[in-house]
Design a protein around this motif. Structure first.
Motif, PDB file in Angstrom:
ATOM      1  N   TRP A  51      -1.429 -22.665 -10.009  1.00  0.00           N
ATOM      2  CA  TRP A  51      -0.434 -21.666  -9.264  1.00  0.00           C
ATOM      3  C   TRP A  51      -0.588 -21.583  -7.763  1.00  0.00           C
ATOM      4  N   GLY A  52       0.536 -21.107  -7.385  1.00  0.00           N
ATOM      5  CA  GLY A  52       0.540 -21.050  -5.632  1.00  0.00           C
ATOM      6  C   GLY A  52       0.245 -19.885  -5.158  1.00  0.00           C
ATOM      7  N   ASP A  53       0.097 -20.093  -3.875  1.00  0.00           N
ATOM      8  CA  ASP A  53      -0.430 -18.733  -3.137  1.00  0.00           C
ATOM      9  C   ASP A  53       0.800 -17.749  -2.844  1.00  0.00           C
ATOM     10  N   ASP A  54       1.943 -18.041  -3.349  1.00  0.00           N
ATOM     11  CA  ASP A  54       2.900 -17.104  -3.319  1.00  0.00           C
ATOM     12  C   ASP A  54       2.935 -16.089  -4.006  1.00  0.00           C
ATOM     13  N   LYS A  55       4.037 -15.366  -3.984  1.00  0.00           N
ATOM     14  CA  LYS A  55       3.912 -14.167  -4.823  1.00  0.00           C
ATOM     15  C   LYS A  55       4.080 -14.386  -6.221  1.00  0.00           C
ATOM     16  N   GLY A  57       3.210 -17.090  -7.778  1.00  0.00           N
ATOM     17  CA  GLY A  57       1.758 -17.608  -8.033  1.00  0.00           C
ATOM     18  C   GLY A  57       0.841 -16.593  -8.367  1.00  0.00           C
ATOM     19  N   LYS A  58       0.671 -15.641  -7.498  1.00  0.00           N
ATOM     20  CA  LYS A  58      -0.180 -14.507  -7.627  1.00  0.00           C
ATOM     21  C   LYS A  58       0.119 -13.747  -8.673  1.00  0.00           C
TER      22      LYS A  58
END
Length: 128
Positions: A51-55, A57-58
């Motif tokens: 998952w990404g570190d963006d909204k 992903g979080k």
């Protein structure tokens, strides 16, 4: 609550030889469940954090983390439960065998004692 009465004349038979294989099966299930939980966790960890570190992903991780941990814990807990069941069945088998051994020893002692009514030894038991 139910009212249950048991006569002292009733016989309880427990075939411990048929119970003993259950111990091995419970232990096998315990091992397999623990292995599945550990294996799943290791496979998931091998992918890293996809998952990404963006909204988004979080948000994904927030919904993924607890169910994932719960699944791993459930597999390990079920494995532990089967281990406990195996131990319990083993203790139960031992207790039943001990009771049988004690009853047999008591029966032999009674048979070998002098019959108080006649003053004579009782006849030998069959198979002896």
């Amino acid at each position: 609550m139910t009212d249950q009465h048991q006569s002292s004349n009733e016989t309880v038979n427990v075939d411990t030889d048929k119970l003993k294989p259950a111990i091995a099966k419970f232990n096998d299930l315990a091992s397999r469940l623990k292995s599945v939980g550990t294996g799943l966790d290791l496979i998931c960890q091998s992918y890293g954090e996809p998952w990404g570190d963006d909204k988004a992903g979080k948000e994904f991780y927030g919904k993924y983390e607890k169910p994932h941990a719960d699944l791993i814990d459930a597999a390990h807990d079920a494995g532990a439960g089967f281990s406990i069941a195996a131990d319990s069945v083993g203790k139960m088998v031992k207790a039943f065998e001990d009771i049988g051994d004690q009853a047999g020893a008591q029966g032999r002692r009674l048979r070998l004692s002098v019959d108080p009514g006649t003053g004579q030894d009782p006849p030998p038991a069959p198979n002896e």
